[in-house]
Write an enzyme that holds these catalytic residues in place. Structure first.
Site, mmCIF file in Angstrom:
data_model
loop_
_atom_site.group_PDB
_atom_site.id
_atom_site.type_symbol
_atom_site.label_atom_id
_atom_site.label_comp_id
_atom_site.label_asym_id
_atom_site.label_seq_id
_atom_site.Cartn_x
_atom_site.Cartn_y
_atom_site.Cartn_z
ATOM 1 N N HIS A 76 41.401 33.133 37.995
ATOM 2 C CA HIS A 76 41.694 31.703 38.102
ATOM 3 C C HIS A 76 42.587 31.442 39.312
ATOM 4 O O HIS A 76 43.440 32.261 39.652
ATOM 5 C CB HIS A 76 42.399 31.200 36.837
ATOM 6 C CG HIS A 76 41.664 31.539 35.579
ATOM 7 N ND1 HIS A 76 40.381 31.110 35.334
ATOM 8 C CD2 HIS A 76 42.023 32.282 34.505
ATOM 9 C CE1 HIS A 76 39.992 31.560 34.154
ATOM 10 N NE2 HIS A 76 40.970 32.272 33.638
ATOM 11 N N ARG A 97 33.995 33.022 38.628
ATOM 12 C CA ARG A 97 33.230 34.134 38.066
ATOM 13 C C ARG A 97 32.778 35.043 39.208
ATOM 14 O O ARG A 97 32.116 34.579 40.141
ATOM 15 C CB ARG A 97 32.026 33.553 37.317
ATOM 16 C CG ARG A 97 31.339 34.474 36.356
ATOM 17 C CD ARG A 97 30.161 33.779 35.686
ATOM 18 N NE ARG A 97 30.545 32.629 34.891
ATOM 19 C CZ ARG A 97 30.026 31.426 35.037
ATOM 20 N NH1 ARG A 97 29.104 31.185 35.958
ATOM 21 N NH2 ARG A 97 30.430 30.440 34.265
#
Length: 323
Positions: free
Chosen positions: A105, A200
């Site tokens: 993140h 991702r």
């Protein structure tokens, strides 16, 4: 005239995921016909997924409406000065029947610049783990951007990842910039900043029902990495009965562990809301404005105006969260 604030429960927001299972239904009593329930968002102010009150006189109002009406009475003066009409935390239960993607993140600065969002610092508390289940957190060796990109290109990323075998009660603090993934067979509680921004980087080469691979975000992710983080992500904490045991304290949230075996009186001296997440057993939370039963798999929000309350149970385990 405004209704008095009281202990608030919210309708779970259930998410069907390619990697989800049925534990949230079977073990936490979440009601759904979804085939693969991966997540139950317990308290959320994410755009498009705002929690709705499930109990009391404010039933059917949204968390956003509550904030606009009650402001600092709901979340505390200092929090309202920082966050305004935006609730700062997102609380989830997650069931990974299959491995989640390898991801990370962005920090607050990158998230604000790219996505008009907060970053996504988070923590995990393992509620149940199958035999040999694991979490992936960080690397198993010192890492550089060049070495990481070479393994990504060669499809050998899993060779450099750190796999931790886990059990119930294990707790991890996942800072922004750290690679991580929840492994198959794990059910956990996640406490995080209000953000749904995930980069991702690898998804085990799997495809959806139409044969499409899920989108990867490697161009965005490379700038979001912190390759120099120490291996300090495993959280050690005490389990002294009938008191708040410190687990994680960071600029975004504080989380304590409570194992309650007799009635305890609590004082809110933090100028903050308090969230209680029940991870085992059940308890009664009594306040001047209302009493609420909380069972395993349930979450309750105590507004900042509730200064004194009693928690009663012969045997319950709770996570206590505030900002």
């Amino acid at each position: 005239m405004k209704e008095m604030l009281y202990p608030l429960k919210f309708e779970p927001i259930l998410k069907d995921k390619i990697w989800g299972g049925q534990k949230l239904k079977a073990l936490l009593n979440k009601r759904s016909n979804l085939p693969n329930i991966g997540e139950s968002w317990e308290i959320s102010d994410v755009e498009g997924d705002t929690s709705i009150v499930a109990n009391g006189n404010l039933k059917n109002q949204s968390l956003k409406e509550l904030l606009e009406t009650y402001k600092s009475d709901l979340i505390g003066k200092k929090n309202y000065n920082i966050f305004g009409n935006k609730f700062p935390l997102l609380i989830k239960f997650i069931d990974a029947k299959k491995d989640l993607s390898i991801q990370l993140h962005p920090n607050d600065e990158l998230a604000a610049e790219r996505h008009d969002s907060f970053g996504k610092t988070e923590m995990w508390y393992v509620m149940q783990a199958d035999d040999d289940a694991n979490l992936i957190v960080g690397f198993n060796q010192e890492m550089t951007p060049e070495k990481y990109l070479r393994h990504l290109e060669d499809k050998t990323l899993t060779k450099i990842l750190n796999f931790d075998k886990i059990k119930t009660g294990d707790t991890y603090f996942i800072e922004v910039g750290r690679l991580h993934a929840i492994g198959a067979g794990v059910m956990l509680t996640e406490i995080q900043q209000t953000s749904d921004i995930t980069y991702r980087v690898y998804d085990w080469d799997r495809v959806d029902d139409e044969g499409n691979e899920r989108e990867l975000h490697n161009d965005l992710a490379i700038d979001a990495f912190d390759f120099n983080m120490p291996d300090n992500f495993r959280v050690q904490y005490q389990i002294e009965e009938n008191t708040s045991n410190g687990m994680v304290s960071c600029p975004y949230f504080t989380t304590n562990f409570l194992h309650i075996t007799k009635p305890i009186l609590k004082q809110n001296t933090k100028d903050s809301f308090f969230i209680y997440i029940c991870v085992e057993g059940e308890a009664m939370i009594e306040t001047e404005t209302g009493t609420e039963l909380i069972k395993k798999g349930e979450t309750v929000l105590l507004p900042a105006t509730i200064e004194t309350y009693k928690i009663t149970s012969p045997n319950v385990r709770l996570l206590e969260v505030y900002v």
